[in-house]
Design an enzyme around this catalytic site. Structure first.
Site, PDB file in Angstrom:
ATOM      1  N   GLU A 298       9.864  15.512  15.653  1.00  0.00           N
ATOM      2  CA  GLU A 298      10.251  15.403  14.340  1.00  0.00           C
ATOM      3  C   GLU A 298       9.258  16.434  13.437  1.00  0.00           C
ATOM      4  O   GLU A 298       8.231  16.052  13.654  1.00  0.00           O
ATOM      5  CB  GLU A 298      10.053  13.848  13.847  1.00  0.00           C
ATOM      6  CG  GLU A 298      10.413  13.638  12.498  1.00  0.00           C
ATOM      7  CD  GLU A 298      10.105  12.556  11.658  1.00  0.00           C
ATOM      8  OE1 GLU A 298       9.014  11.751  12.207  1.00  0.00           O
ATOM      9  OE2 GLU A 298      11.147  12.047  11.200  1.00  0.00           O
TER      10      GLU A 298
ATOM     11  N   LYS B 134       0.941  -1.284  -0.125  1.00  0.00           N
ATOM     12  CA  LYS B 134       0.092   0.094  -0.051  1.00  0.00           C
ATOM     13  C   LYS B 134       0.946   1.227  -0.031  1.00  0.00           C
ATOM     14  O   LYS B 134       1.690   1.526   0.835  1.00  0.00           O
ATOM     15  CB  LYS B 134      -0.804   0.058   1.390  1.00  0.00           C
ATOM     16  CG  LYS B 134      -1.992   1.365   0.852  1.00  0.00           C
ATOM     17  CD  LYS B 134      -2.825   1.423   2.446  1.00  0.00           C
ATOM     18  CE  LYS B 134      -1.950   2.671   3.267  1.00  0.00           C
ATOM     19  NZ  LYS B 134      -1.954   4.130   2.486  1.00  0.00           N
TER      20      LYS B 134
END
Ligand code: NAD
Length: 631
Positions: A396, A191
């Site tokens: 992050e 995917k």
């Protein structure tokens, strides 16, 4: 005499656009509507959603949101294809992987332009980095397929593999996942990320041309719900996920206890350490590659600059001067350094984090580039004045944002570098090889680059530890992620519990012979190389498979766990001993286990009721030898 600077000023950097004609023609050929690729055939598009060009915000095509029934079909197709794919043998699969590599090269420009249109990264990067590396991955793994029988004797393919990737390097992530899986003889349900699916769909087409048998590669598109359907599918034997730590955590808990093999490639907040003796100009170029490559949307981006205090001012001045030269604009323009962010959602997230840092008193410096009016754009940004614990220094950001901090001594640099929950990559810049070799092993990261950044090769395993995940992609180590030792097949899934009456069989003999359970024994904890009584002051009763009392063992408390963690930290000298010494210790443990194998097997049998405890002990001895050989 005219200086080079004067000549440069007179030069005209006109636009140098790459043609998008072929890529758009490919989208048109599919009437800008895509179905799923299952069992070697395309389904009609249904339940579609739009995919946009991040550089101008315009719709490129409609993609299908797969349903759980589609995932069922894809898993069933992969399962049905397994036997045929494996019957091809290593050589047969090597030929197919080689053909895939050649197809990627033959259509390299189409892939590169399509990726740029879909993702927003510059065509210089897709053309010069993503495509060559993706092709190299298939070539490299054609080699492993060919050598599988001799290099991985005693292993078999895991089976049906579910693979889920993010949007930052769509085709490269696909290559990292699909090439080793196929080489090892697995079939995949893949995917791509919902923002960037086109190159995976084009890859499906080249699978048809390269002779990949139907069902070996299945590609389903859609969002996280499709990912969840793959993760939870009982027909999946292994999951390979690249993405955020947040989703990685969900997958880890969804698969716990399911028996599914798992590898996780997650986020990072990588340090870029510059010592005072470094070649500062080279370090600036390394930094540009490290944090502004792909707009900073790279898991191993050097997003935390740690620079020695004595050169901090000089280095930051050089960084700002270089930032001012970065060219931001149409990603299809071959002279651009910085392209568009993948989606407005990403722009919003980055803006939020930077503005929060500003509100906290950090200094924000951005290069004076003009941002295009439509699409998702963010200028290269430098943040100073953040404390080591600030959100902007810990989270992050996954964007073109660099947070700079300073250190005074090498130990302080190591401490700051490790002050994160992540452990993916690091860069160390110094002209002293002794300093580099002293610092690098102390940094908790899967990869440490010295005087360079972002060096990737299919032959070299990449991956993290701590909250950056586990497992490796690339190289021999990456192959193990897609293989299962045959010895594991010999083990029953759940050990049958054989309850023998007291007073008969091996366990009773052990009971009677050594009196192990007759005298009053309390098995203590083993912390820091010593037997230790549990701090809790409690003991826990252990019973045999039939429920009879065997012994008391110490009940560990939080304090015991803290003590154990502290002891493990103190023992970090272990990491610095030579590989040869560590191998010797492992062999010695194996040897001791072998000499007491019978006793261990009997104890295991007594405690668990497992009938094959001798084989279990034997397998453990073999494992110890195996790892000793690898040290
Ligand atoms: P993400 O975790 O949101 O999505 C990644 C993929 O997982 C997508 O395909 C998404 O559709 C799918 N997904 C989302 N929710 C899911 C769920 N509950 N179950 C299963 N699948 C689900 O990450 P992202 O925002 O697309 O990518 C950015 C992240 O990827 C960053 O954290 C980056 O560091 C990381 N990354 C890591 C590496 C590495 O090698 N370590 C490489 C590239 C990117």
């Amino acid at each position: 005499m005219t200086s080079i600077q004067d000549i440069l000023k007179t030069m005209d950097y006109g636009p140098s656009p790459e043609s998008q004609k072929e890529a758009l023609a490919w989208l048109e050929q599919h009437e800008r509507r895509f179905g799923l690729f299952i069992n070697g055939a395309w389904s009609a598009p249904s339940n579609t959603f739009a995919s946009f060009n991040p550089a101008d915000g315009k719709e490129l095509a409609q993609l299908t949101q797969a349903t759980t029934a589609d995932v069922d079909r894809a898993v069933a197709a992969a399962r049905a294809a397994l036997a045929g794919w494996q019957a091809l043998g290593g050589h047969g699969r090597a030929k197919v992987l080689y053909a895939l590599a050649r197809q990627l090269q033959k259509h390299a420009r189409l892939f590169a332009v399509l990726e740029t249109l879909d993702n927003g990264k510059t065509v210089r990067e897709t053309r010069d980095v993503d495509l060559p590396l993706a092709a190299r991955h298939f070539y490299h793994h054609a080699g492993w397929a060919q050598l599988l029988g001799e290099e991985f004797a005693g292993y078999r393919a895991v089976g049906v593999v579910g693979q889920i990737v993010p949007w930052n390097s769509p085709l490269l992530m696909l290559a990292w996942k699909i090439a080793p899986a196929l080489a090892a003889g697995n079939c995949v349900v893949f995917k791509p990320a919902e923002f960037t699916s086109f190159t995976a769909l084009l890859f499906a087409e080249i699978c048809q041309r390269a002779g990949v048998p139907a069902g070996v590669v299945n590609i389903v598109t859609g969002d996280g719900e499709v990912g969840q359907a793959i993760v939870n599918h009982p027909g999946i034997d292994k999951l390979a996920f690249t993405g955020s730590t947040e989703v990685g955590r969900l997958i880890r808990s969804a698969t716990a206890g399911s028996g599914k093999k798992l590898s996780l490639e997650l986020g990072g907040k990588s340090p870029f350490i510059v010592f005072e003796d470094a070649d500062l100009d080279a370090a600036v170029e390394g930094l540009v590659d490290s944090i502004w490559f792909n707009q900073g949307q790279v898991c191993c981006a050097g997003s935390r600059l740690l620079v020695q205090e004595s050169v901090q001012a000089r280095f930051l001045a050089k960084v700002k001067a270089r930032m001012d030269k970065l060219r931001l604009g149409s990603p299809l323009d071959k002279s651009m350094d910085i392209g568009a962010l993948v989606d407005p959602v990403q722009l919003q997230r980055i803006t939020g984090l930077v503005e929060a840092a500003r509100a906290e008193g950090c200094e924000i410096w951005q290069c004076a580039c003009e941002l295009p009016v439509s699409g998702s754009w963010y200028p290269p940004t430098l943040i100073t004045g953040a404390s080591a614990s600030a959100a902007v220094a810990q989270t992050e950001i996954f964007g073109p944002v660099l947070v700079a901090m300073s250190f005074r001594t090498p130990p302080e640099a190591v401490q700051l570098a490790n002050n994160t929950v992540y452990g993916l990559a690091a860069c160390v810049w110094t002209e002293s090889i002794s300093l580099a070799l002293d610092i690098a092993p102390q940094i908790k990261a899967g990869v440490v680059w010295i005087n360079t950044a972002n060096q990737f090769d299919a032959a070299c395993g990449f991956g993290g530890y701590r909250e950056s995940g586990f497992g490796r992609e690339g190289g021999r180590e990456g192959m193990y992620e897609y293989l299962t030792p045959l010895a594991e097949d010999a083990r029953p899934d759940t050990p049958p519990r054989v309850v023998k009456p007291e007073g008969s069989g091996k366990a009773a003999a052990l009971h009677a012979s050594c009196g192990a359970f007759d005298i009053d024994r309390t098995a203590k904890l083993y912390i820091g190389g010593k037997q230790a009584r549990p701090d809790s002051g409690y003991s826990r009763a252990i019973h045999d498979a039939g429920g009879a009392f065997l012994a008391d063992v110490g009940e560990g408390s939080r304090k015991d766990i803290r003590n154990a963690v502290e002891a493990a930290h103190k023992a970090s000298a272990w990491a610095k001993t030579t590989a040869h010494n560590r191998a010797q210790v492992l062999y010695y443990i194996a040897e001791n286990l072998a000499s007491r194998a019978q006793e261990f097997a009997e104890r295991l049998q007594r405690m668990t009721g497992a009938v094959d405890s001798e084989r279990e002990v034997q397998a453990s001895i073999e494992r110890l030898f195996y790892y000793a050989a690898w040290v």
